[in-house]
Design an enzyme around this catalytic site. Sequence first.
Site: not given
Lengths: 480, 476
Positions: A79, A154, A178
């Site tokens: 990420k 996310s 997330s």
Amino acid sequence: MAEISPSVAELVRRVASQEVSCEEKTIHRLARIPRIDRDIHAFLHLATDRATKKAREIDRRAKKGERLGRLAGVAIAVKDNICVSAMPATCGSKILEGFVPPYDATVIQRIEAEDGIVLGKTNMDEFAMGNTTQASAFGPTKNPWNLERVPGGSSGGSAAAVSAGMSTLALGTDTGGSVRCPASFCSVLGLKPTYGTVSRYGVIPYANSLEQVGQFARRVSDLALLYDVVSGHDPRDSTSVTSPKARKSSGGFKGKRVGIVTEFFGEGTKDGVRRKVLDASEKFREMGAKVEETHVESMEYALAAYYVIAMAEASSNLSRYDGVRYGASTEKGTADWNAAFAKTRTECFGPEVKRRILLGSYVLSAGYYEAYYLKAQSARGLLRRAFEKAFKSYDILLGPTMPVLPPRIGEKVTPLEDYMIDINTVPANLVGLPALSIPAGFVEGLPVGMQLMAPHFGEHLLFEAAQSYEDAVGVPGAKE
Amino acid sequence: MSKRVAVLDGVKIGLEIHCQLTALKTKLFCSCSSDYRDKEPNELVCPTCFGIPGTLPLLNERAVEYALRIAIALGCEVPQRTSFYRKNYFYPDLPKNFQISQYDKAGGVAIASAGSVRLEEKRVRVRRLQLEEDPGKLTYEGTIDKSPYSLVDYNRAGIALVEIVTEPDFESAREAKTFLEKLRAIVEGLGVSDGELEGAMRCDANVSVKGGARVEIKNISSFKEVEKALNYEILRQSTFSGTEGGAEAETRHWDERRSITISLRTKEGEQDYRYFPEPDLPTLELSPEFLRRVREEMPEVSEVKAERYQGEFGLTPQMAKEVARDAKVADFFEEVVSKGAKASDAANWITGEFREEVRTAAASGDGRLKAGDLVELLKMLESKEATRGQAKEIFRGMMTTGKGLAELGKSTRTGVVLDESSITGLVEQVLRESDAVEKAKSDPKAFNYLVGQVLRLEPKADAKLVAKTLARKIKR
Ligand SMILES: [Zn+2]
């Protein structure tokens, strides 16, 4: 649905025994990704050079008969809020455009020490604020199962990369769900570990007291392995715990106590989701677990407490982005730094980030601190005690990860409606508990996730339950 | 001009001192060198103190120890646990746009509170101590208001600071300055800070006159400036007293060049720092074992020791200071007192005519100074088993030869002559032989000379008795 890929352990064996060339495999993968990702947009950056170089080195060492790490040659997507030296780290924001961290996060060091291959950086909601990955300044990521749907967020890029078979494993961060939310929407496994078990050193924070680096995989054994590699005490993170790592699974799920939490099936829960999760929980009963309905008190405070604390911490964390030291700056060469800060921040932060900075600043202001921030912290205390009580009677607590199916991209919802769908994931962050989302099937062709929660440091219980489930229903396929 | 208004009724001054822990080798939350003076700009920075995203603060444990040394020396209360808070405000010299500091409200606990420092006859209360990081340094071209840009040097960012806040207990600028000098001596004595280094000790003040509004003064660069700035401000505010409204509550800036304070912002313009607990640093436990170790390892500062001698042993401030000045001498003094000597006698003896010899002997540490023997000697004096002269002779012998009292006592004829008839005989003999008798009737110097003559004949004679007898004789 493509052929079910082999386990990480098997991949490592093939590389070590030189059955396959790691370099060839990596080059092939890197060439294939852009073709798939044209539609999905999971990656913001592909580390072609670094990945092939590492693969070549692994082959060389395999040839010499040297011992290889536990992730030798395995592709891992990261990420974009986790720092990898010499790779951009945008956090999905224009304000960090051009920023290249000068150091590796602890989790990256640990992965590379085990010969894992960092493929690149994945898309995310700006500063991890969101549950759809639509709030990325670089465009949304699409759900591999339905390109008109969001992948969740996310960490949507990481989940989609694993789901679409572009990466074997992935790292995300989970501040309020997330990792689990996109795992649920993309039909992969997603773990939010116990707070303090995985180092946050090198993780660009959204809300420090809530978040952990989480892991994505399609197989439980792979997930457990990745967790084992990245977890453990880190002297560079003062919130990292020194307690021993989670125990290995003892195998079998017979006799375990599973509580289906009524509060996780609140009024916003879609019927199809409810049915799927209850069906899946039946599997635990069939495996000999004791499954019953239960309640967890104080859950009604979780969402409000979560957003107050997360926004408060975020408002302070994001202060440093002023264009002076790194990242984007739209106003240069002025002595009026206040105006320069304001201009850069106004132009480079997206609307959701601004909303949370404003709300976070508000709840920390003189006169409101007690009414909001301190109250949220005491709600957190209530919730901690409620879960402690529940875990006296149960090994695992269960419910839907997300109460809804993946929303359509661009669907208009109010911020409040958007925040509401985090209702089942935020309690684990507030209390610091480990939680795992596992695929529970499909409704209307869209993935449904089931969330399992365990007591602090109870990751082994989650892996054990998930492994039993996987043994019963099989490894979920990739959407390729 | 300012000197003439040094003392004025109704003045209340409080100080806020920022003291860098210059004895530390590294910064408060990273391992960068803290030796930032005379370095190239931005040479001593790392991702952490430069505020690079994803970095985490790691507390320098030594900084906690040093802050606690100051806390203990100032007689503060130390809590069982303390925590760090973020103080949020935008300023280019702050790499994170917040400062990791401490807070003593809304659940926060600073590292120490409620201490005091003796300042001559009064006690100045210390409200609290807190540990925090120093910001970087801004440089302007020309003046702050006209510079077309500002340059930032983050070498200083992250240096460990201890903030010391006093109650408004000072009644004059002079008192405030005396306190600051004492504080500097204390932190130097504790081995935690060198106050002489440029910028190592900085001071803000708050001043009110005759119950008027509290005015904060910032940017006082040195202790020299403190007195000037405070006197200016006292004068400025006293011109308001009696007028409607009085002085306004505000923050003012000391302009060193023009020697005036200028208004920065009024109370309404005050920053809201949005304090909240630093989530990257867990609560810090200050265990009794840890505190014990800090206590054991810290040197006792002479200033603090002198205060203790006043309180514990009832020494006069002057005497206490004399005894405490030299650590080895002070140790000897305490040993003598602990073995049963009267503190004031011991102090007199040690700081009297033998002061230099005692200091040398104590410094040599070769056992020439025998506490037990001095205790005995002082007892002999008290019980009149020895005269002052004899005792001095013995003590000098101890320090020059290293011999003990038992040995020296034998060779010195001790025992005081108290027999009145033999003293009368000696006095009469002196009166016969001296031609100063007439003069001694009116001149005390001549009188003392005669006493001395008697003592030369018999050193063991009790001097008081000699004087009494002589006075009786010459009056006759
Ligand atoms: Zn540093």
